[in-house]
Design a protein around this motif. Sequence first.
Motif, PDB file in Angstrom:
ATOM      1  N   PRO A 228     -22.285  97.341  37.263  1.00  0.00           N
ATOM      2  CA  PRO A 228     -21.987  98.768  37.138  1.00  0.00           C
ATOM      3  C   PRO A 228     -23.035  99.591  37.876  1.00  0.00           C
ATOM      4  N   PRO A 229     -22.694 100.811  38.272  1.00  0.00           N
ATOM      5  CA  PRO A 229     -23.660 101.667  38.972  1.00  0.00           C
ATOM      6  C   PRO A 229     -24.960 101.800  38.190  1.00  0.00           C
ATOM      7  N   LEU A 230     -26.059 101.767  38.898  1.00  0.00           N
ATOM      8  CA  LEU A 230     -27.412 101.969  38.373  1.00  0.00           C
ATOM      9  C   LEU A 230     -27.959 100.789  37.562  1.00  0.00           C
ATOM     10  N   THR A 231     -27.140  99.757  37.304  1.00  0.00           N
ATOM     11  CA  THR A 231     -27.633  98.632  36.501  1.00  0.00           C
ATOM     12  C   THR A 231     -28.789  97.924  37.192  1.00  0.00           C
ATOM     13  N   ALA A 232     -28.571  97.524  38.448  1.00  0.00           N
ATOM     14  CA  ALA A 232     -29.621  96.819  39.179  1.00  0.00           C
ATOM     15  C   ALA A 232     -30.843  97.717  39.368  1.00  0.00           C
ATOM     16  N   GLU A 233     -30.601  98.976  39.703  1.00  0.00           N
ATOM     17  CA  GLU A 233     -31.702  99.914  39.885  1.00  0.00           C
ATOM     18  C   GLU A 233     -32.494 100.091  38.590  1.00  0.00           C
ATOM     19  N   GLY A 234     -31.783 100.145  37.470  1.00  0.00           N
ATOM     20  CA  GLY A 234     -32.447 100.297  36.178  1.00  0.00           C
ATOM     21  C   GLY A 234     -33.281  99.089  35.806  1.00  0.00           C
ATOM     22  N   ILE A 235     -32.777  97.887  36.084  1.00  0.00           N
ATOM     23  CA  ILE A 235     -33.523  96.668  35.783  1.00  0.00           C
ATOM     24  C   ILE A 235     -34.799  96.610  36.613  1.00  0.00           C
ATOM     25  N   VAL A 236     -34.670  96.888  37.918  1.00  0.00           N
ATOM     26  CA  VAL A 236     -35.839  96.867  38.802  1.00  0.00           C
ATOM     27  C   VAL A 236     -36.855  97.922  38.365  1.00  0.00           C
ATOM     28  N   GLY A 237     -36.363  99.105  37.992  1.00  0.00           N
ATOM     29  CA  GLY A 237     -37.261 100.165  37.540  1.00  0.00           C
ATOM     30  C   GLY A 237     -38.018  99.771  36.281  1.00  0.00           C
ATOM     31  N   ALA A 238     -37.336  99.124  35.359  1.00  0.00           N
ATOM     32  CA  ALA A 238     -37.987  98.700  34.116  1.00  0.00           C
ATOM     33  C   ALA A 238     -39.045  97.629  34.384  1.00  0.00           C
ATOM     34  N   VAL A 239     -38.719  96.661  35.241  1.00  0.00           N
ATOM     35  CA  VAL A 239     -39.688  95.619  35.586  1.00  0.00           C
ATOM     36  C   VAL A 239     -40.880  96.240  36.310  1.00  0.00           C
ATOM     37  N   HIS A 240     -40.609  97.156  37.212  1.00  0.00           N
ATOM     38  CA  HIS A 240     -41.687  97.827  37.951  1.00  0.00           C
ATOM     39  C   HIS A 240     -42.626  98.560  36.992  1.00  0.00           C
ATOM     40  N   ASP A 241     -42.075  99.204  35.986  1.00  0.00           N
ATOM     41  CA  ASP A 241     -42.897  99.943  35.030  1.00  0.00           C
ATOM     42  C   ASP A 241     -43.815  98.998  34.256  1.00  0.00           C
ATOM     43  N   VAL A 242     -43.280  97.873  33.825  1.00  0.00           N
ATOM     44  CA  VAL A 242     -44.084  96.889  33.097  1.00  0.00           C
ATOM     45  C   VAL A 242     -45.207  96.354  33.991  1.00  0.00           C
ATOM     46  N   VAL A 243     -44.836  96.018  35.230  1.00  0.00           N
ATOM     47  CA  VAL A 243     -45.815  95.487  36.175  1.00  0.00           C
ATOM     48  C   VAL A 243     -46.883  96.524  36.484  1.00  0.00           C
ATOM     49  N   TYR A 244     -46.467  97.758  36.705  1.00  0.00           N
ATOM     50  CA  TYR A 244     -47.404  98.834  37.032  1.00  0.00           C
ATOM     51  C   TYR A 244     -48.472  98.993  35.947  1.00  0.00           C
ATOM     52  N   LYS A 245     -48.063  99.009  34.700  1.00  0.00           N
ATOM     53  CA  LYS A 245     -49.013  99.224  33.608  1.00  0.00           C
ATOM     54  C   LYS A 245     -50.060  98.122  33.558  1.00  0.00           C
ATOM     55  N   ARG A 246     -49.663  96.870  33.770  1.00  0.00           N
ATOM     56  CA  ARG A 246     -50.628  95.769  33.734  1.00  0.00           C
ATOM     57  C   ARG A 246     -51.581  95.840  34.919  1.00  0.00           C
ATOM     58  N   ILE A 247     -51.055  96.135  36.097  1.00  0.00           N
ATOM     59  CA  ILE A 247     -51.911  96.193  37.280  1.00  0.00           C
ATOM     60  C   ILE A 247     -52.886  97.365  37.173  1.00  0.00           C
ATOM     61  N   ALA A 248     -52.405  98.527  36.726  1.00  0.00           N
ATOM     62  CA  ALA A 248     -53.263  99.705  36.584  1.00  0.00           C
ATOM     63  C   ALA A 248     -54.372  99.461  35.571  1.00  0.00           C
ATOM     64  N   ALA A 249     -54.116  98.625  34.576  1.00  0.00           N
ATOM     65  CA  ALA A 249     -55.110  98.322  33.546  1.00  0.00           C
ATOM     66  C   ALA A 249     -56.052  97.194  33.950  1.00  0.00           C
ATOM     67  N   GLY A 250     -55.898  96.683  35.165  1.00  0.00           N
ATOM     68  CA  GLY A 250     -56.742  95.582  35.613  1.00  0.00           C
ATOM     69  C   GLY A 250     -56.352  94.250  35.029  1.00  0.00           C
ATOM     70  N   GLU A 251     -55.091  94.112  34.626  1.00  0.00           N
ATOM     71  CA  GLU A 251     -54.626  92.885  33.975  1.00  0.00           C
ATOM     72  C   GLU A 251     -53.600  92.140  34.838  1.00  0.00           C
ATOM     73  N   THR A 252     -53.786  92.211  36.148  1.00  0.00           N
ATOM     74  CA  THR A 252     -52.827  91.580  37.061  1.00  0.00           C
ATOM     75  C   THR A 252     -52.704  90.084  36.822  1.00  0.00           C
ATOM     76  N   SER A 253     -53.791  89.441  36.463  1.00  0.00           N
ATOM     77  CA  SER A 253     -53.764  87.990  36.239  1.00  0.00           C
ATOM     78  C   SER A 253     -52.880  87.591  35.069  1.00  0.00           C
ATOM     79  N   THR A 254     -52.563  88.545  34.180  1.00  0.00           N
ATOM     80  CA  THR A 254     -51.750  88.223  33.004  1.00  0.00           C
ATOM     81  C   THR A 254     -50.250  88.311  33.286  1.00  0.00           C
ATOM     82  N   LEU A 255     -49.869  88.753  34.479  1.00  0.00           N
ATOM     83  CA  LEU A 255     -48.451  88.965  34.767  1.00  0.00           C
ATOM     84  C   LEU A 255     -47.590  87.713  34.566  1.00  0.00           C
ATOM     85  N   PRO A 256     -48.004  86.535  35.027  1.00  0.00           N
ATOM     86  CA  PRO A 256     -47.160  85.355  34.822  1.00  0.00           C
ATOM     87  C   PRO A 256     -46.842  85.079  33.355  1.00  0.00           C
ATOM     88  N   ALA A 257     -47.721  85.496  32.450  1.00  0.00           N
ATOM     89  CA  ALA A 257     -47.492  85.266  31.025  1.00  0.00           C
ATOM     90  C   ALA A 257     -46.353  86.127  30.479  1.00  0.00           C
TER      91      ALA A 257
END
Length: 228
Positions: free
Chosen positions: A177-206
Amino acid sequence: MPEETSAVGRPGRKRRPAAPHDVQLPSGRHGLSPRFVADNQRDRIVEALVDVVFSLGYPAASVERVSARAGVSRRTFYEQFDGKEDAFVRTCDDAAARLYARVDAARATGTTASEQLHAGLAALLDGLARKPRVAHMCVVGILSAGPAAIERRDAHNAGFARLLEEIARGQGGAPLPPLTAEGIVGAVHDVVYKRIAAGETSTLPALLDDLHGFCTLLFGQATDPRRA
Protein backbone atom coordinates in the motif's frame (compact mmCIF):
# COMPACT_ATOMS: atom_id res chain seq x y z
CA MET A 1 39.20 1.84 -5.19
CA PRO A 2 42.18 2.54 -7.43
CA GLU A 3 42.80 0.24 -10.34
CA GLU A 4 46.56 0.18 -9.73
CA THR A 5 47.88 -1.03 -6.41
CA SER A 6 51.59 -0.92 -7.10
CA ALA A 7 54.10 0.76 -9.34
CA VAL A 8 56.13 -1.28 -11.81
CA GLY A 9 59.86 -0.73 -11.41
CA ARG A 10 62.48 -0.61 -14.12
CA PRO A 11 63.77 -3.89 -15.62
CA GLY A 12 66.03 -5.68 -13.21
CA ARG A 13 64.78 -3.78 -10.18
CA LYS A 14 62.40 -4.92 -7.47
CA ARG A 15 58.81 -3.75 -7.69
CA ARG A 16 58.07 -0.89 -5.32
CA PRO A 17 55.25 -1.83 -2.89
CA ALA A 18 52.05 0.17 -3.05
CA ALA A 19 51.69 2.99 -0.57
CA PRO A 20 48.73 2.65 1.82
CA HIS A 21 45.86 5.04 1.13
CA ASP A 22 45.80 6.39 4.67
CA VAL A 23 49.36 7.73 4.69
CA GLN A 24 50.92 10.71 2.96
CA LEU A 25 52.94 9.86 -0.13
CA PRO A 26 56.63 10.81 -0.27
CA SER A 27 57.45 14.06 -2.05
CA GLY A 28 59.56 14.17 -5.16
CA ARG A 29 60.10 11.20 -7.49
CA HIS A 30 58.54 8.03 -6.16
CA GLY A 31 57.64 5.90 -9.19
CA LEU A 32 53.92 5.81 -8.41
CA SER A 33 51.45 6.32 -11.24
CA PRO A 34 49.47 9.60 -11.46
CA ARG A 35 46.25 7.59 -11.11
CA PHE A 36 47.47 5.96 -7.91
CA VAL A 37 48.58 9.30 -6.49
CA ALA A 38 45.21 10.93 -7.30
CA ASP A 39 43.26 8.04 -5.77
CA ASN A 40 45.45 8.11 -2.67
CA GLN A 41 44.92 11.85 -2.24
CA ARG A 42 41.19 11.48 -2.70
CA ASP A 43 41.00 8.66 -0.14
CA ARG A 44 42.94 10.74 2.38
CA ILE A 45 40.67 13.73 1.85
CA VAL A 46 37.60 11.56 2.42
CA GLU A 47 39.09 10.01 5.55
CA ALA A 48 40.00 13.45 6.87
CA LEU A 49 36.52 14.78 6.13
CA VAL A 50 34.91 11.89 7.98
CA ASP A 51 37.21 12.41 10.98
CA VAL A 52 36.66 16.18 11.15
CA VAL A 53 32.88 15.92 10.81
CA PHE A 54 32.80 13.24 13.50
CA SER A 55 35.03 15.21 15.88
CA LEU A 56 33.96 18.81 15.25
CA GLY A 57 30.78 18.70 13.17
CA TYR A 58 30.06 19.70 9.59
CA PRO A 59 30.21 23.51 10.12
CA ALA A 60 33.82 23.21 11.34
CA ALA A 61 34.90 20.98 8.46
CA SER A 62 36.44 23.74 6.36
CA VAL A 63 38.45 22.99 3.25
CA GLU A 64 41.55 24.30 5.03
CA ARG A 65 41.06 22.05 8.06
CA VAL A 66 40.24 18.94 6.02
CA SER A 67 43.17 19.54 3.66
CA ALA A 68 45.57 19.97 6.58
CA ARG A 69 44.27 16.77 8.21
CA ALA A 70 44.67 14.90 4.91
CA GLY A 71 48.16 16.28 4.29
CA VAL A 72 47.25 17.83 0.93
CA SER A 73 47.09 21.37 -0.39
CA ARG A 74 43.90 23.34 -1.02
CA ARG A 75 44.67 23.07 -4.71
CA THR A 76 44.74 19.28 -4.46
CA PHE A 77 41.42 19.34 -2.59
CA TYR A 78 39.79 21.35 -5.38
CA GLU A 79 41.25 19.03 -8.00
CA GLN A 80 39.20 16.28 -6.39
CA PHE A 81 36.05 18.10 -5.27
CA ASP A 82 34.21 21.31 -6.08
CA GLY A 83 34.15 22.26 -2.41
CA LYS A 84 33.25 21.08 1.08
CA GLU A 85 29.59 20.37 0.31
CA ASP A 86 30.48 18.45 -2.84
CA ALA A 87 32.98 16.31 -0.92
CA PHE A 88 30.44 15.64 1.81
CA VAL A 89 27.58 14.72 -0.53
CA ARG A 90 29.70 12.52 -2.76
CA THR A 91 31.16 10.71 0.24
CA CYS A 92 27.68 9.99 1.59
CA ASP A 93 26.51 8.91 -1.86
CA ASP A 94 29.37 6.42 -2.09
CA ALA A 95 28.75 5.09 1.41
CA ALA A 96 25.02 4.69 0.73
CA ALA A 97 25.68 2.91 -2.57
CA ARG A 98 28.02 0.45 -0.89
CA LEU A 99 25.54 -0.18 1.92
CA TYR A 100 22.66 -0.63 -0.54
CA ALA A 101 24.68 -3.18 -2.55
CA ARG A 102 25.50 -5.03 0.68
CA VAL A 103 21.84 -5.15 1.73
CA ASP A 104 20.61 -6.12 -1.73
CA ALA A 105 23.09 -8.98 -1.99
CA ALA A 106 22.19 -10.24 1.47
CA ARG A 107 18.42 -10.15 1.02
CA ALA A 108 18.76 -12.11 -2.23
CA THR A 109 19.88 -15.10 -0.16
CA GLY A 110 16.44 -15.41 1.43
CA THR A 111 13.39 -17.14 -0.01
CA THR A 112 10.46 -15.77 1.93
CA ALA A 113 9.81 -12.10 2.65
CA SER A 114 10.70 -12.68 6.30
CA GLU A 115 14.02 -14.30 5.39
CA GLN A 116 14.88 -11.51 3.00
CA LEU A 117 14.00 -8.85 5.54
CA HIS A 118 16.12 -10.58 8.18
CA ALA A 119 19.15 -10.94 5.91
CA GLY A 120 18.84 -7.39 4.60
CA LEU A 121 18.48 -5.87 8.06
CA ALA A 122 21.45 -7.88 9.33
CA ALA A 123 23.60 -6.54 6.49
CA LEU A 124 22.39 -2.99 7.12
CA LEU A 125 23.08 -2.98 10.85
CA ASP A 126 26.41 -4.76 10.51
CA GLY A 127 27.51 -2.43 7.72
CA LEU A 128 26.78 0.66 9.81
CA ALA A 129 28.48 -0.80 12.88
CA ARG A 130 31.64 -1.61 10.93
CA LYS A 131 32.18 2.04 9.99
CA PRO A 132 30.88 4.08 12.93
CA ARG A 133 32.41 7.41 11.87
CA VAL A 134 31.05 7.15 8.35
CA ALA A 135 27.67 6.15 9.81
CA HIS A 136 27.74 9.18 12.10
CA MET A 137 28.58 11.49 9.23
CA CYS A 138 25.92 10.16 6.87
CA VAL A 139 23.12 9.69 9.40
CA VAL A 140 23.72 12.40 12.03
CA GLY A 141 26.16 14.91 10.54
CA ILE A 142 24.15 15.16 7.35
CA LEU A 143 21.47 17.17 9.16
CA SER A 144 23.88 20.12 9.35
CA ALA A 145 25.13 19.85 5.78
CA GLY A 146 22.41 21.82 4.00
CA PRO A 147 19.46 21.17 1.66
CA ALA A 148 21.45 19.30 -0.99
CA ALA A 149 22.69 16.77 1.56
CA ILE A 150 19.21 16.30 3.02
CA GLU A 151 17.86 15.75 -0.49
CA ARG A 152 20.46 13.07 -1.08
CA ARG A 153 19.60 11.40 2.25
CA ASP A 154 15.94 11.27 1.21
CA ALA A 155 16.97 9.76 -2.12
CA HIS A 156 19.02 7.09 -0.34
CA ASN A 157 16.06 6.21 1.89
CA ALA A 158 13.80 6.06 -1.17
CA GLY A 159 16.17 3.52 -2.68
CA PHE A 160 15.81 1.25 0.35
CA ALA A 161 12.03 1.70 0.19
CA ARG A 162 12.06 0.50 -3.41
CA LEU A 163 14.00 -2.54 -2.25
CA LEU A 164 11.16 -3.38 0.14
CA GLU A 165 8.70 -3.02 -2.70
CA GLU A 166 10.79 -5.45 -4.76
CA ILE A 167 10.64 -7.97 -1.91
CA ALA A 168 6.86 -7.59 -1.82
CA ARG A 169 6.49 -8.10 -5.57
CA GLY A 170 8.70 -11.17 -5.38
CA GLN A 171 6.24 -12.85 -3.01
CA GLY A 172 3.50 -12.95 -5.63
CA GLY A 173 1.07 -10.98 -3.52
CA ALA A 174 -0.46 -7.53 -3.72
CA PRO A 175 1.84 -4.53 -4.06
CA LEU A 176 2.60 -2.64 -0.89
CA PRO A 177 0.00 0.00 0.00
CA PRO A 178 1.11 3.62 -0.48
CA LEU A 179 3.62 4.86 2.11
CA THR A 180 4.13 1.39 3.64
CA ALA A 181 7.71 0.95 2.44
CA GLU A 182 8.50 4.60 3.13
CA GLY A 183 7.09 4.27 6.64
CA ILE A 184 9.11 1.14 7.42
CA VAL A 185 12.34 2.74 6.19
CA GLY A 186 11.57 5.90 8.17
CA ALA A 187 10.99 3.93 11.36
CA VAL A 188 14.22 1.94 10.94
CA HIS A 189 16.11 5.15 10.17
CA ASP A 190 14.80 6.75 13.36
CA VAL A 191 15.92 3.81 15.50
CA VAL A 192 19.33 3.78 13.83
CA TYR A 193 19.73 7.55 14.14
CA LYS A 194 19.12 7.55 17.90
CA ARG A 195 21.76 4.87 18.54
CA ILE A 196 24.37 6.50 16.31
CA ALA A 197 23.74 9.97 17.79
CA ALA A 198 24.19 8.50 21.28
CA GLY A 199 27.53 6.96 20.35
CA GLU A 200 26.09 3.44 20.43
CA THR A 201 26.72 2.45 16.81
CA SER A 202 28.41 -0.79 17.86
CA THR A 203 25.14 -1.95 19.45
CA LEU A 204 23.17 -1.81 16.19
CA PRO A 205 23.56 -5.52 15.28
CA ALA A 206 21.96 -6.42 18.62
CA LEU A 207 18.74 -4.74 17.44
CA LEU A 208 18.29 -7.22 14.58
CA ASP A 209 15.62 -9.47 16.08
CA ASP A 210 13.51 -6.60 17.42
CA LEU A 211 13.69 -4.65 14.16
CA HIS A 212 12.98 -7.77 12.15
CA GLY A 213 9.90 -8.52 14.23
CA PHE A 214 8.70 -4.95 13.83
CA CYS A 215 9.23 -4.90 10.07
CA THR A 216 7.68 -8.34 9.62
CA LEU A 217 4.60 -7.22 11.51
CA LEU A 218 4.10 -4.26 9.17
CA PHE A 219 5.18 -6.15 6.08
CA GLY A 220 3.33 -9.44 6.61
CA GLN A 221 -0.22 -8.38 5.88
CA ALA A 222 0.87 -6.13 3.04
CA THR A 223 2.46 -9.08 1.22
CA ASP A 224 -0.36 -11.54 2.00
CA PRO A 225 -1.51 -13.00 -1.34
CA ARG A 226 -5.10 -12.82 -0.07
CA ARG A 227 -4.90 -9.03 -0.33
CA ALA A 228 -4.42 -9.21 -4.08
